[in-house]
Enzyme design. Structure first.
Site, PDB file in Angstrom:
ATOM      1  N   ASP A 124      60.694  60.613   5.219  1.00 64.54           N
ATOM      2  CA  ASP A 124      60.554  61.716   6.287  1.00 64.54           C
ATOM      3  C   ASP A 124      59.083  62.223   6.730  1.00 64.54           C
ATOM      4  O   ASP A 124      58.415  62.820   6.339  1.00 64.54           O
ATOM      5  CB  ASP A 124      61.172  63.094   5.596  1.00 64.54           C
ATOM      6  CG  ASP A 124      61.593  64.185   6.591  1.00 64.54           C
ATOM      7  OD1 ASP A 124      61.087  63.929   7.830  1.00 64.54           O
ATOM      8  OD2 ASP A 124      62.123  65.272   6.267  1.00 64.54           O
ATOM      9  N   HIS A 128      61.676  65.044  10.491  1.00 61.28           N
ATOM     10  CA  HIS A 128      62.386  66.228  11.023  1.00 61.28           C
ATOM     11  C   HIS A 128      61.599  67.324  11.712  1.00 61.28           C
ATOM     12  O   HIS A 128      61.905  68.200  12.699  1.00 61.28           O
ATOM     13  CB  HIS A 128      63.203  66.841   9.940  1.00 61.28           C
ATOM     14  CG  HIS A 128      62.566  67.815   8.836  1.00 61.28           C
ATOM     15  ND1 HIS A 128      61.917  67.391   7.656  1.00 61.28           N
ATOM     16  CD2 HIS A 128      62.116  69.183   9.245  1.00 61.28           C
ATOM     17  CE1 HIS A 128      61.241  68.462   7.049  1.00 61.28           C
ATOM     18  NE2 HIS A 128      61.405  69.454   7.993  1.00 61.28           N
ATOM     19  N   SER A 139      57.219  72.264   5.270  1.00 57.07           N
ATOM     20  CA  SER A 139      57.636  70.980   5.953  1.00 57.07           C
ATOM     21  C   SER A 139      56.289  69.951   6.542  1.00 57.07           C
ATOM     22  O   SER A 139      55.777  70.721   7.400  1.00 57.07           O
ATOM     23  CB  SER A 139      58.695  71.103   6.677  1.00 57.07           C
ATOM     24  OG  SER A 139      59.926  71.429   6.118  1.00 57.07           O
TER      25      SER A 139
END
Length: 721
Positions: free
Chosen positions: A224, A88, A656
């Site tokens: 991810d 992402h 992240s």
């Protein structure tokens, strides 16, 4: 007399016990670990030293961690500048390279050779070279009695001098950031590389598996991750893109562990967390979870319900609104989890107990009592006073954000203000720029969907915002429409120039003065300007005034806590997008009665969730084949393929893509999310339910090797067992 002595001692013991209980809380500055955390970290199992994490004289862990684009974290995992981050985080870059012929989002992308690696204009990574404490120099000119503006002006002048005089190389840059609410300042010397190329990414059915449904949720089964490479000039220094650039030879890169983690294993995360507010007083937490979060969640509940209804019936609307729906739902779900988490862990009660302890300790020191008496009470009172204004602000912000016609109107007003400031002679040029910027907006705009959203949200806004805050002109417009949101929406969407790009073009084709005059006649722009004026006059100005006082008191309260609790509690600074270290242990959790979650998920869970053709839970045929054959190579464990795991590391947005490291500083996973019940960790970390979610590095390697067959990337890495 004995009682007066014993009570503070008992209190100090309770605070120390609390500190030990909450040992995994904190986002710590790496250069301060040796004095604050190293002993505890080793007691929890860490086998390396603080100097292995942060060192300016030799390569250390901090030299393998980069800020990715300024919004995520990435880590160097090979001697050739290969970096790993989340799918992402790389999503926009992957999307830009995608087309109908080469849909890398759907099919994935793998550069089989260095020549196939794709450049990404605008993308950059930043290394931290050195961190220096410059507090004394930054605050040198701050005097008692200064107001906030005077204080900041004095600091800014000193910060300019500090940056100008900083010791650095010509290709390096500097920034100075405030910490502890502006009580301390640190200088960061950095190196930024702008030639960053896409190397590999799994298809979204792996990299975004579970999509919106699984967002903020455990158990999770998402791969991810994506891979990029940093390129430098032939001298190893930052350089703009060139075919002559070479892969960066880093000061340090992370060894990759194949060992995995066991329950209670030490884990550590390094990265660039964005924003936390851990030292708020109890009234601020009440404001957040009792007033602001419910207002925002209520608005988004209504918007999402309308959009979801249309997306389920119309494929074109589903395409137009998929990204907007996901973006809206992301924060909505986070706020709901925040409210739930604070309630379940009695977060407000614990804040109030902490404040009682603080006051009792403060009263044992005559000197500190004189210095800080009344600060906490004044701060809590200011948060009570700002509450109605802050809630009205959030209602207004959510209305403008979620009703797209209002967003378009806001942009139109800003465009006309820009013309006013630069002169009418610039009208034609600025008009063209404005219309070009609105084309992608209207490409994914549906007036009927937006109409129905506006009906719901205008109704909530009217009920939630008192008339004295909404403004007289807004009240007049409502009265003209019988105070019915549907009647008002029907008029706006039937007559306003904001409902399509063609109508907007015709509207602004008029001369500048004519457009300005027409703004009060168009029902859409009239309403938007009326609401905007009411907001600025009755909400924004009072909020800004109160917030200035809150900022000053919060800074004083922060220093008061550190002085009053000295020797009894360690304080870490709130996150502000600078490099931090957090550590904890691999562990499951129990969010509710009779429910307990394990700390690992496996590929079996992916197949259990598999829904053929579903945009969230479809699974590639190749992955199904590998699963059926249990063809996991050296990455599986006892016939199973690990996918994700959780631990008690204190993370937030910006983390992240952060590396999850084991006791030896080896890469064991990739951070990408938090559990829903623990999203309140930004204001109220609690180790009982706060967990960060990570992709197991073995799943990453399995996808790269067995699924994609891109073994050249595996060969670059230093794999350890």
């Amino acid at each position: 007399m004995l009682q007066r002595i014993v009570k503070p001692l008992m209190l100090a013991a309770l605070l120390l016990l609390s500190q030990l209980t909450y040992a995994t809380e904190g986002m710590w500055l790496p250069q301060l670990l040796s004095g604050l955390n190293e002993k505890e970290m080793k007691g929890m199992g860490m086998k390396i030293s603080a100097s292995d994490i942060y060192n300016i004289n030799k390569g250390s862990l901090k030299d393998a961690i980069v800020s990715f684009g300024g919004f995520c974290t990435a880590e160097v995992i090979s001697s050739q500048g290969l970096i790993l981050t989340n799918h992402h985080c790389g999503y926009e870059s992957i999307q830009k390279h995608s087309s109908l012929q080469n849909n890398f989002l759907q099919n994935g992308f793998w550069a089989k050779t260095a020549a196939e690696e794709l450049r990404n204009p605008g993308l950059f990574v930043t290394f931290i070279v050195r961190i220096d404490d410059v507090t004394q120099a930054a605050l040198q000119d701050v005097k008692p009695g200064m107001n906030e503006r005077e204080r900041q002006s004095a600091i800014d002048k000193r910060l300019h001098e500090i940056r100008q005089n900083a010791r650095k190389e010509s290709w390096q840059e500097t920034m100075v950031k405030p910490f502890y609410e502006g009580n301390q300042y640190f200088l960061f010397v950095t190196e930024t590389f702008s030639d960053v190329r896409l190397v590999g990414a799994p298809p979204s059915s792996i990299g975004k598996f579970g999509s919106d449904t699984d967002n903020w949720v455990w158990p999770r089964h998402t791969g991810d991750f994506s891979m990029f490479r940093i390129y430098a000039g032939k001298d190893g220094r930052p350089a703009p893109y060139s075919q002559d650039n070479v892969p960066l030879s880093p000061k340090y890169f992370l060894p990759v562990s194949l060992k995995g983690v066991k329950p209670n294993d030490f884990t550590m995360v390094l990265g660039f967390p964005g924003r936390t507010t851990e030292y708020l007083p109890s009234e601020a937490v009440k404001l957040t979870v009792d007033a602001l979060d419910p207002a925002k969640v209520g608005m988004r509940d209504a918007a999402l319900e309308v959009i979801d209804g249309y997306m389920r019936k119309d494929e074109q609307i589903k395409i137009q609104y998929a990204a907007k729906y996901a973006s809206t739902a992301n924060a909505w779900k986070k706020w709901k989890g925040e409210m739930l988490g604070v309630k379940q862990t009695r977060g407000i009660g614990k804040k109030e107990q902490y404040e009682a302890n603080y006051r009792e300790l403060l009263n044992t020191s005559p000197e500190l009592k004189v210095k800080y008496s009344g600060v906490l009470d004044s701060l809590n009172e200011m948060y009570r006073r700002i509450r109605p204004y802050a809630q009205a602000r959030d209602y207004y912000s959510e209305l403008v954000r979620n009703v797209e016609l209002f967003t378009a109107g806001d942009r139109l007003i800003s465009f006309l203000g820009n013309v006013r400031d630069k002169g009418e002679g610039q009208y034609e040029t600025l008009r063209q720029q404005f219309l070009e910027s609105m084309q992608p907006f209207y490409k994914n705009y549906n007036a009927q969907v937006d109409h129905d959203v506006s009906v719901k949200l205008l109704e909530i806004y009217a009920k939630g915002v008192p008339k004295q805050y909404a403004g007289a002109e807004y009240a007049q417009i409502c009265a003209e429409n019988n105070n019915e949101s549907r009647m008002l929406a029907d008029k706006i969407y039937g007559l306003s120039a904001l409902t399509s790009l063609e109508k907007l073009k015709a509207f602004v084709q008029q001369p500048y003065n004519a457009v300005v005059a027409q703004m009060w006649k168009d029902p859409g722009t009239r309403l938007i300007m009326a609401m905007r004026k009411g907001f600025v006059d009755n909400v924004s100005k009072p909020v800004n005034d109160l917030q200035s006082s809150i900022n000053s008191l919060q800074r004083t309260y922060m220093q008061a806590q550190m002085d009053v609790m000295a020797g009894k509690k360690r304080f870490y600074p709130d996150a502000n997008s600078t490099l931090r270290v957090t550590y904890g242990k691999a562990d499951g959790y129990s969010p509710r009665d009779a429910i307990h979650y394990d700390f690992y998920t496996y590929l079996d869970g992916v197949m259990e969730k598999y829904v053929p053709g579903d945009y969230e839970f479809d699974v590639p045929a190749k992955l199904i084949e590998l699963y059926k054959n249990k063809d996991y190579g050296r990455y599986g464990v006892n016939g199973k393929m690990p996918v994700c795991f959780i631990a008690s590391n204190h993370t937030t947005g910006g983390n992240s893509g952060s590396p999850a490291l084991d006791a030896n500083g080896h890469l064991i996973g990739l951070n990408f999310d938090r559990t829903w019940e623990g999203t309140m960790s930004d204001i109220n970390y609690d180790p009982s339910i706060c967990r960060n979610i990570m992709v197991d590095i073995r799943y990453v390697l399995f996808i790269v090797d067995k699924y994609a067959g891109c073994t050249r990337l595996i060969d670059e890495m230093k794999l350890v067992k």
